[in-house]
Design a protein around this motif. Structure first.
Motif, PDB file in Angstrom:
ATOM      1  N   THR A   1      54.981  61.673  14.366  1.00 50.41           N
ATOM      2  CA  THR A   1      56.437  61.502  14.460  1.00 50.41           C
ATOM      3  C   THR A   1      56.868  61.455  15.934  1.00 50.41           C
ATOM      4  OG1 THR A   1      56.813  63.868  14.344  1.00 50.41           O
ATOM      5  CG2 THR A   1      56.884  62.668  12.248  1.00 50.41           C
ATOM      6  N   GLU A   2      55.887  61.553  16.847  1.00 48.18           N
ATOM      7  CA  GLU A   2      56.217  61.468  18.285  1.00 48.18           C
ATOM      8  C   GLU A   2      55.391  60.360  18.921  1.00 48.18           C
ATOM      9  OE1 GLU A   2      55.785  65.242  20.263  1.00 48.18           O
ATOM     10  OE2 GLU A   2      57.123  66.200  18.810  1.00 48.18           O
ATOM     11  N   TYR A   3      56.073  59.543  19.708  1.00 45.32           N
ATOM     12  CA  TYR A   3      55.417  58.381  20.313  1.00 45.32           C
ATOM     13  C   TYR A   3      55.794  58.250  21.781  1.00 45.32           C
ATOM     14  CZ  TYR A   3      54.192  57.167  15.596  1.00 45.32           C
ATOM     15  OH  TYR A   3      53.661  57.218  14.337  1.00 45.32           O
ATOM     16  N   LEU A   4      54.853  57.710  22.551  1.00 42.24           N
ATOM     17  CA  LEU A   4      55.124  57.418  23.957  1.00 42.24           C
ATOM     18  C   LEU A   4      55.004  55.912  24.158  1.00 42.24           C
ATOM     19  CD1 LEU A   4      55.498  58.314  26.938  1.00 42.24           C
ATOM     20  CD2 LEU A   4      53.004  58.627  27.048  1.00 42.24           C
TER      21      LEU A   4
ATOM     22  N   MET B   1      45.466  46.260  39.133  1.00 39.90           N
ATOM     23  CA  MET B   1      45.718  46.661  40.519  1.00 39.90           C
ATOM     24  C   MET B   1      46.865  47.669  40.479  1.00 39.90           C
ATOM     25  SD  MET B   1      47.247  44.388  43.645  1.00 39.90           S
ATOM     26  CE  MET B   1      45.943  43.203  43.702  1.00 39.90           C
ATOM     27  N   LYS B   2      46.728  48.729  41.192  1.00 39.52           N
ATOM     28  CA  LYS B   2      47.777  49.746  41.191  1.00 39.52           C
ATOM     29  C   LYS B   2      49.063  49.160  41.774  1.00 39.52           C
ATOM     30  CE  LYS B   2      48.724  54.432  42.862  1.00 39.52           C
ATOM     31  NZ  LYS B   2      50.154  54.225  42.820  1.00 39.52           N
ATOM     32  N   THR B   3      50.172  49.401  41.079  1.00 34.81           N
ATOM     33  CA  THR B   3      51.469  48.987  41.630  1.00 34.81           C
ATOM     34  C   THR B   3      52.282  50.263  41.880  1.00 34.81           C
ATOM     35  OG1 THR B   3      52.212  48.575  39.354  1.00 34.81           O
ATOM     36  CG2 THR B   3      51.462  46.668  40.625  1.00 34.81           C
ATOM     37  N   ASP B   4      53.553  50.126  42.181  1.00 34.40           N
ATOM     38  CA  ASP B   4      54.298  51.317  42.614  1.00 34.40           C
ATOM     39  C   ASP B   4      54.758  52.220  41.465  1.00 34.40           C
ATOM     40  OD1 ASP B   4      54.012  50.649  45.271  1.00 34.40           O
ATOM     41  OD2 ASP B   4      55.852  49.452  45.319  1.00 34.40           O
ATOM     42  N   TYR B   5      55.226  51.598  40.385  1.00 32.84           N
ATOM     43  CA  TYR B   5      55.848  52.394  39.309  1.00 32.84           C
ATOM     44  C   TYR B   5      55.462  51.898  37.926  1.00 32.84           C
ATOM     45  CZ  TYR B   5      59.042  53.591  43.110  1.00 32.84           C
ATOM     46  OH  TYR B   5      59.573  53.999  44.299  1.00 32.84           O
ATOM     47  N   ASN B   6      55.486  52.806  36.970  1.00 32.89           N
ATOM     48  CA  ASN B   6      55.491  52.401  35.564  1.00 32.89           C
ATOM     49  C   ASN B   6      56.722  53.037  34.923  1.00 32.89           C
ATOM     50  OD1 ASN B   6      54.419  55.047  34.094  1.00 32.89           O
ATOM     51  ND2 ASN B   6      53.081  54.702  35.857  1.00 32.89           N
ATOM     52  N   VAL B   7      57.107  52.531  33.751  1.00 35.51           N
ATOM     53  CA  VAL B   7      58.275  53.091  33.064  1.00 35.51           C
ATOM     54  C   VAL B   7      57.854  53.629  31.700  1.00 35.51           C
ATOM     55  CG1 VAL B   7      60.038  51.743  34.274  1.00 35.51           C
ATOM     56  CG2 VAL B   7      58.960  50.787  32.250  1.00 35.51           C
ATOM     57  N   ARG B   8      58.518  54.711  31.286  1.00 34.08           N
ATOM     58  CA  ARG B   8      58.096  55.389  30.051  1.00 34.08           C
ATOM     59  C   ARG B   8      59.304  55.811  29.215  1.00 34.08           C
ATOM     60  NH1 ARG B   8      52.940  59.081  32.058  1.00 34.08           N
ATOM     61  NH2 ARG B   8      52.187  57.545  33.545  1.00 34.08           N
ATOM     62  N   CYS B   9      59.081  55.934  27.939  1.00 32.67           N
ATOM     63  CA  CYS B   9      60.136  56.443  27.065  1.00 32.67           C
ATOM     64  C   CYS B   9      59.458  57.133  25.877  1.00 32.67           C
ATOM     65  CB  CYS B   9      61.009  55.287  26.592  1.00 32.67           C
ATOM     66  SG  CYS B   9      62.509  55.820  25.778  1.00 32.67           S
ATOM     67  N   THR B  10      59.983  58.278  25.493  1.00 32.20           N
ATOM     68  CA  THR B  10      59.344  59.052  24.413  1.00 32.20           C
ATOM     69  C   THR B  10      60.241  59.089  23.184  1.00 32.20           C
ATOM     70  OG1 THR B  10      58.292  60.406  26.094  1.00 32.20           O
ATOM     71  CG2 THR B  10      58.293  61.307  23.874  1.00 32.20           C
ATOM     72  N   PHE B  11      59.632  58.928  22.017  1.00 33.08           N
ATOM     73  CA  PHE B  11      60.346  59.084  20.743  1.00 33.08           C
ATOM     74  C   PHE B  11      60.043  60.471  20.202  1.00 33.08           C
ATOM     75  CE2 PHE B  11      60.823  58.856  16.174  1.00 33.08           C
ATOM     76  CZ  PHE B  11      62.002  58.143  16.014  1.00 33.08           C
ATOM     77  N   ARG B  12      61.082  61.270  20.079  1.00 32.48           N
ATOM     78  CA  ARG B  12      60.892  62.655  19.624  1.00 32.48           C
ATOM     79  C   ARG B  12      62.154  63.084  18.856  1.00 32.48           C
ATOM     80  NH1 ARG B  12      59.115  65.090  24.588  1.00 32.48           N
ATOM     81  NH2 ARG B  12      56.943  64.794  23.994  1.00 32.48           N
ATOM     82  N   ASP B  13      62.011  63.938  17.889  1.00 28.04           N
ATOM     83  CA  ASP B  13      63.157  64.400  17.076  1.00 28.04           C
ATOM     84  C   ASP B  13      63.965  63.226  16.521  1.00 28.04           C
ATOM     85  OD1 ASP B  13      62.430  67.020  17.674  1.00 28.04           O
ATOM     86  OD2 ASP B  13      63.628  67.004  19.532  1.00 28.04           O
ATOM     87  N   GLY B  14      63.269  62.186  16.145  1.00 23.63           N
ATOM     88  CA  GLY B  14      63.936  61.065  15.480  1.00 23.63           C
ATOM     89  C   GLY B  14      64.674  60.112  16.394  1.00 23.63           C
ATOM     90  N   LYS B  15      64.509  60.237  17.725  1.00 20.33           N
ATOM     91  CA  LYS B  15      65.209  59.273  18.602  1.00 20.33           C
ATOM     92  C   LYS B  15      64.440  59.010  19.907  1.00 20.33           C
ATOM     93  CE  LYS B  15      68.334  62.714  20.630  1.00 20.33           C
ATOM     94  NZ  LYS B  15      67.626  63.905  20.158  1.00 20.33           N
ATOM     95  N   TRP B  16      64.719  57.828  20.455  1.00 18.85           N
ATOM     96  CA  TRP B  16      64.145  57.485  21.759  1.00 18.85           C
ATOM     97  C   TRP B  16      64.935  58.184  22.856  1.00 18.85           C
ATOM     98  CZ3 TRP B  16      59.550  55.258  22.190  1.00 18.85           C
ATOM     99  CH2 TRP B  16      59.052  54.539  21.095  1.00 18.85           C
ATOM    100  N   GLY B  17      64.232  58.712  23.856  1.00 15.65           N
ATOM    101  CA  GLY B  17      64.901  59.424  24.949  1.00 15.65           C
ATOM    102  C   GLY B  17      65.313  58.495  26.082  1.00 15.65           C
ATOM    103  N   GLU B  18      65.496  59.081  27.253  1.00 13.85           N
ATOM    104  CA  GLU B  18      65.888  58.309  28.443  1.00 13.85           C
ATOM    105  C   GLU B  18      64.667  57.586  29.004  1.00 13.85           C
ATOM    106  OE1 GLU B  18      69.047  58.161  29.844  1.00 13.85           O
ATOM    107  OE2 GLU B  18      69.557  59.151  27.933  1.00 13.85           O
ATOM    108  N   ILE B  19      64.908  56.480  29.697  1.00  8.87           N
ATOM    109  CA  ILE B  19      63.806  55.772  30.364  1.00  8.87           C
ATOM    110  C   ILE B  19      63.416  56.564  31.609  1.00  8.87           C
ATOM    111  CG2 ILE B  19      63.139  53.644  31.562  1.00  8.87           C
ATOM    112  CD1 ILE B  19      65.261  52.203  29.775  1.00  8.87           C
ATOM    113  N   GLU B  20      62.128  56.835  31.740  1.00  8.65           N
ATOM    114  CA  GLU B  20      61.652  57.563  32.926  1.00  8.65           C
ATOM    115  C   GLU B  20      60.893  56.611  33.841  1.00  8.65           C
ATOM    116  OE1 GLU B  20      59.147  60.861  31.593  1.00  8.65           O
ATOM    117  OE2 GLU B  20      60.366  60.778  29.770  1.00  8.65           O
ATOM    118  N   VAL B  21      61.102  56.787  35.136  1.00 10.96           N
ATOM    119  CA  VAL B  21      60.365  55.989  36.125  1.00 10.96           C
ATOM    120  C   VAL B  21      59.268  56.880  36.696  1.00 10.96           C
ATOM    121  CG1 VAL B  21      60.533  54.807  38.350  1.00 10.96           C
ATOM    122  CG2 VAL B  21      62.386  54.581  36.667  1.00 10.96           C
TER     123      VAL B  21
END
Ligand code: PLP
Ligand code: COI
Length: 342
Positions: free
Chosen positions: A143-146, A16-36
């Motif tokens: 080397t890049e992950y979501l 069921m669709k909810t309001d938000y999902n959260v994401r984070c990308t691994f790039r250049d050897g590190k995890w980035g900021e959490i995105e809403v």
């Protein structure tokens, strides 16, 4: 969807669709900021490693609104650890446990209006997933992950909730190889299991019970869940290198000990089904679903486990204690629940 229109007590196990999902990308050897995110879709390169070479892993865990109105997330640390293990198993980037936990909390907070009320039998299901997103044509790890977590309110996985269900064994299918990925929560295992499940459903069973892929002598796991049975006040569950280590099973083993049962984790030969007093499948989605009959297609034997068609006494006690802990009705003596402030 407006909350007033949700029939909380009659939800199925579906998206069921909810309001938000959260994401984070691994790039250049590190995890980035959490995105809403409000977007339910992902845009990615057509050569992404997840699309061709199966670099995809996932998890499943639930948050519950308890009897005291508080929200409890069940054993999040175990899901975080298992996801790290799955990542290592197929050469993906492990997600730090703290990042996993922080994102679980965040997605629950952001979708708080979708946490089903206490007493409805429903819960908020979290689906963390990680995919390799770097373009790859040669077979080697990205080397890049979501990493994404979405949340969706769910009801019981098997229609009818806590009542017996029948399952079938088909020897012509395996869900994983003996030294393959059965212990990991990788998407490919589920694709491998689909033909067996489809055959089971076409024949009126709710799931396929897989045998060990090496010798086809021992019980492995049951559809999207682990298997356990009860004999002589003992909780017996298969030991195998090709089953997913279920967090629900681990919890039920502890509860079984707490309730005074013995616990035996060992290879379980198919024929032993003739002697067991109770059987069930267990998992986050399946919770603890009692098994009535098991049909073995290879020998044409039907093992009638629940003679009266009802859940057995030990299975009922185990289920009630597990649900009780998740819903704050029973003391959480093992500190399995994380409170989420919403
Ligand atoms: N086995 C399989 C194949 C599963 O997909 C699941 C579900 O996660 C389980 C077992 C049960 O594991 P858990 O209790 O950690 O949800
Ligand atoms: C879960 O129980 O959380 C699972 O991941 C099972 C799912 C494949 C339905």
């Amino acid at each position: 969807m407006a909350n007033e229109t949700i029939d909380w007590s009659n939800l199925s196990f579906s998206y069921m669709k909810t309001d938000y999902n959260v994401r984070c990308t691994f790039r250049d050897g590190k995890w980035g900021e959490i995105e809403v995110c409000t977007d339910e879709t992902i845009t990615m390169h057509m050569a992404a490693s997840c699309l061709h070479y199966g670099q995809e892993i996932f998890e499943g865990l639930k948050a519950f609104r308890g009897v005291d109105g508080k929200v409890r997330l069940f054993r999040v640390d175990e899901n975080a650890k298992r996801m790290q293990n799955s990542a290592k198993g197929i050469m993906m980037e492990p997600i730090p446990v703290e990042l996993f936990e922080e994102m679980c909390k965040k997605v629950i907070e952001l979708n708080a209006r979708f946490i089903p009320p206490y007493g409805t039998g429903s819960s908020l299901y979290l689906r963390p997933l990680e995919i390799g997103i770097e373009p790859r044509v040669g077979v080697n790890p990205a080397t890049e992950y979501l990493f994404i977590i979405f949340a969706t309110p769910v009801g019981p996985y098997f229609k009818g909730g806590f009542q017996t269900t029948n399952v079938a064994i088909y020897r012509e299918f395996d869900r994983a190889a003996p030294l393959g990925t059965g212990r990991l929560k990788v998407g490919g295992n589920y694709a491998c299991g689909m033909r067996a499940t489809a055959k089971a459903k076409a024949n009126g069973y709710s799931a396929a019970l897989f045998l060990d892929p090496k010798e086809k002598k021992y019980l492995d796991e049951c559809g999207p869940a682990n298997f356990f049975c009860v004999k002589d006040d003992t909780y017996i569950t298969p030991k195998s290198g090709s089953i997913l280590p279920s967090i629900t099973n681990m919890s039920l083993q502890q509860i079984a000990r707490d309730l005074g049962m013995k616990v035996d984790c060992r290879p379980v030969p198919v024929e032993e089904l003739a002697e067991v007093e109770e059987a069930a499948e267990c998992g986050t989605a399946a919770v603890c679903t009692p098994i009535g009959k098991i049909y073995d297609d290879g020998t044409d034997i039907t093992y009638v486990i629940a003679k009266d068609g009802q859940p057995g006494p030990w299975t009922t006690k185990l289920y009630n204690r597990l649900r009780g802990i998740q819903l704050g009705e029973v003391e959480d003596t093992h500190n399995w629940c994380t409170f989420i402030d919403v």
